[in-house]
Design a protein around this motif. Structure first.
Motif, PDB file in Angstrom:
ATOM      1  N   SER A  34       1.012  -1.149   0.013  1.00 49.15           N
ATOM      2  CA  SER A  34      -0.434  -0.156   0.165  1.00 49.15           C
ATOM      3  C   SER A  34       0.546   1.031   0.517  1.00 49.15           C
ATOM      4  N   VAL A  35       0.334   2.160  -0.177  1.00 51.33           N
ATOM      5  CA  VAL A  35       0.935   3.982  -0.098  1.00 51.33           C
ATOM      6  C   VAL A  35       0.687   3.852   1.185  1.00 51.33           C
ATOM      7  N   GLY A  36       0.043   3.470   2.031  1.00 53.54           N
ATOM      8  CA  GLY A  36       0.666   3.813   3.177  1.00 53.54           C
ATOM      9  C   GLY A  36       1.769   3.317   4.356  1.00 53.54           C
ATOM     10  N   GLU A  37       2.917   2.659   3.901  1.00 55.73           N
ATOM     11  CA  GLU A  37       3.715   1.509   3.880  1.00 55.73           C
ATOM     12  C   GLU A  37       4.951   1.742   3.425  1.00 55.73           C
ATOM     13  N   ILE A  38       4.863   2.515   1.888  1.00 60.63           N
ATOM     14  CA  ILE A  38       5.132   3.274   1.262  1.00 60.63           C
ATOM     15  C   ILE A  38       5.895   4.738   2.724  1.00 60.63           C
ATOM     16  N   GLU A  39       4.777   5.819   2.328  1.00 57.47           N
ATOM     17  CA  GLU A  39       4.415   6.312   3.577  1.00 57.47           C
ATOM     18  C   GLU A  39       5.203   6.417   4.969  1.00 57.47           C
ATOM     19  N   GLU A  40       4.709   5.771   5.126  1.00 61.38           N
ATOM     20  CA  GLU A  40       5.418   5.271   6.521  1.00 61.38           C
ATOM     21  C   GLU A  40       6.737   5.015   7.133  1.00 61.38           C
ATOM     22  N   ALA A  41       7.319   4.303   5.571  1.00 59.70           N
ATOM     23  CA  ALA A  41       9.315   3.515   5.357  1.00 59.70           C
ATOM     24  C   ALA A  41       9.731   5.682   5.707  1.00 59.70           C
ATOM     25  N   PHE A  42       9.031   6.352   4.376  1.00 58.06           N
ATOM     26  CA  PHE A  42       9.973   7.732   3.773  1.00 58.06           C
ATOM     27  C   PHE A  42       9.860   8.071   5.787  1.00 58.06           C
ATOM     28  N   ARG A  43       8.449   8.250   6.613  1.00 51.44           N
ATOM     29  CA  ARG A  43       8.357   8.942   7.586  1.00 51.44           C
ATOM     30  C   ARG A  43       9.042   8.806   8.872  1.00 51.44           C
ATOM     31  N   MET A  44       9.884   7.071   8.374  1.00 49.42           N
ATOM     32  CA  MET A  44      10.829   6.393   9.359  1.00 49.42           C
ATOM     33  C   MET A  44      11.881   7.570   9.369  1.00 49.42           C
ATOM     34  N   LEU A  45      12.178   7.865   8.108  1.00 48.21           N
ATOM     35  CA  LEU A  45      13.741   8.199   7.738  1.00 48.21           C
ATOM     36  C   LEU A  45      13.874  10.080   8.556  1.00 48.21           C
ATOM     37  N   THR A  46      12.485  10.485   8.314  1.00 50.93           N
ATOM     38  CA  THR A  46      12.656  11.905   9.028  1.00 50.93           C
ATOM     39  C   THR A  46      13.148  12.177  10.504  1.00 50.93           C
ATOM     40  N   LEU A  47      13.496  13.674  11.000  1.00 52.32           N
ATOM     41  CA  LEU A  47      13.524  13.517  11.967  1.00 52.32           C
ATOM     42  C   LEU A  47      12.550  13.573  13.224  1.00 52.32           C
ATOM     43  N   ASN A  48      12.869  13.149  14.406  1.00 50.79           N
ATOM     44  CA  ASN A  48      11.568  12.904  15.208  1.00 50.79           C
ATOM     45  C   ASN A  48      10.532  11.273  14.842  1.00 50.79           C
ATOM     46  N   GLN A  49      10.752  11.260  13.525  1.00 49.15           N
ATOM     47  CA  GLN A  49      10.066  10.313  12.285  1.00 49.15           C
ATOM     48  C   GLN A  49       8.271  10.589  12.566  1.00 49.15           C
ATOM     49  N   GLU A  50       8.320  12.441  12.382  1.00 49.22           N
ATOM     50  CA  GLU A  50       7.040  12.343  12.975  1.00 49.22           C
ATOM     51  C   GLU A  50       6.549  13.880  10.871  1.00 49.22           C
ATOM     52  N   ARG A  51       7.602  14.051  10.971  1.00 50.31           N
ATOM     53  CA  ARG A  51       7.286  15.213   9.666  1.00 50.31           C
ATOM     54  C   ARG A  51       6.581  15.102   8.855  1.00 50.31           C
ATOM     55  N   LEU A  52       6.115  15.784   7.961  1.00 48.62           N
ATOM     56  CA  LEU A  52       5.062  15.139   6.895  1.00 48.62           C
ATOM     57  C   LEU A  52       6.145  15.437   5.669  1.00 48.62           C
ATOM     58  N   TYR A  53       6.628  15.610   5.605  1.00 48.34           N
ATOM     59  CA  TYR A  53       7.873  15.710   4.787  1.00 48.34           C
ATOM     60  C   TYR A  53       9.903  15.661   4.418  1.00 48.34           C
ATOM     61  N   ILE A  54      10.590  15.049   4.304  1.00 53.96           N
ATOM     62  CA  ILE A  54      11.699  14.344   4.012  1.00 53.96           C
ATOM     63  C   ILE A  54      12.454  15.298   3.626  1.00 53.96           C
ATOM     64  N   SER A  55      13.874  15.307   4.216  1.00 47.57           N
ATOM     65  CA  SER A  55      14.817  16.637   3.674  1.00 47.57           C
ATOM     66  C   SER A  55      15.206  16.165   2.759  1.00 47.57           C
ATOM     67  N   LYS A  56      16.413  17.317   2.276  1.00 46.43           N
ATOM     68  CA  LYS A  56      16.684  16.637   0.761  1.00 46.43           C
ATOM     69  C   LYS A  56      18.657  16.267   1.643  1.00 46.43           C
ATOM     70  N   GLN A  57      18.992  16.378   2.717  1.00 44.10           N
ATOM     71  CA  GLN A  57      19.778  15.457   3.963  1.00 44.10           C
ATOM     72  C   GLN A  57      19.349  14.106   3.543  1.00 44.10           C
ATOM     73  N   ARG A  82       1.433   9.575  -5.746  1.00 38.33           N
ATOM     74  CA  ARG A  82       1.663   9.534  -7.541  1.00 38.33           C
ATOM     75  C   ARG A  82       2.590   7.906  -7.977  1.00 38.33           C
ATOM     76  N   LEU A  83       3.335   7.943  -7.348  1.00 39.26           N
ATOM     77  CA  LEU A  83       3.984   6.736  -7.887  1.00 39.26           C
ATOM     78  C   LEU A  83       3.468   5.828  -7.518  1.00 39.26           C
ATOM     79  N   PHE A  84       2.214   5.098  -6.521  1.00 36.00           N
ATOM     80  CA  PHE A  84       1.199   3.610  -7.282  1.00 36.00           C
ATOM     81  C   PHE A  84      -0.017   4.327  -8.173  1.00 36.00           C
ATOM     82  N   THR A  85      -0.238   5.498  -8.127  1.00 34.02           N
ATOM     83  CA  THR A  85      -1.593   5.887  -9.170  1.00 34.02           C
ATOM     84  C   THR A  85      -0.696   5.539 -10.965  1.00 34.02           C
ATOM     85  N   SER A  86       0.051   5.607 -10.718  1.00 36.00           N
ATOM     86  CA  SER A  86       1.057   6.316 -12.356  1.00 36.00           C
ATOM     87  C   SER A  86       1.839   5.372 -12.947  1.00 36.00           C
ATOM     88  N   GLY A  87       2.856   5.443 -11.597  1.00 36.62           N
ATOM     89  CA  GLY A  87       4.313   4.303 -11.947  1.00 36.62           C
ATOM     90  C   GLY A  87       5.250   5.606 -12.857  1.00 36.62           C
TER      91      GLY A  87
END
Length: 108
Positions: A36-59, A101-106
């Motif tokens: 699911s999309v949610g699983e990918i979002e969770e993977a990105f969220r886990m990489l963010t500061l404090n694992q809680e931001r709605l965005y991921i930084s370039k760094q 977008r990745l899940f809906t259109s590739g």
């Protein structure tokens, strides 16, 4: 089995596995059977500061992914806009929009 994993993690076979290489392997390994999309979002969220931001930084992208993976994400992710202020956050990318977008259109 160990040699198969080593071939995927230690690509240059120098006997050293950097944290970045390990994280890239784990992300690719853990997302092989993503449902699911949610699983990918969770993977990105886990990489963010404090694992809680709605965005991921370039760094964070460059720190946790291979250079090629980070560059792919940066090329295909839109800049994150703060929903309260409407301002674009510097060096921040919207991983939720990207995964949807990745899940809906590739993304190519």
């Amino acid at each position: 089995v160990f040699d198969e994993i080593l071939n995927r993690v230690d690509l240059n076979r120098d006997g050293f596995i950097l944290l970045q290489d390990y994280m890239a392997y784990m992300i690719s390994h853990e997302t092989e059977n993503v449902q699911s999309v949610g699983e990918i979002e969770e993977a990105f969220r886990m990489l963010t500061l404090n694992q809680e931001r709605l965005y991921i930084s370039k760094q964070e992208l460059y720190t946790n992914l291979t250079q090629a993976q980070a560059e792919f994400c940066i090329k295909h992710m839109v800049k994150f806009t703060d929903p309260v202020t409407g301002s674009v956050v510097a060096d921040a990318y919207d991983y939720r929009d990207f995964t949807r977008r990745l899940f809906t259109s590739g993304t190519n």
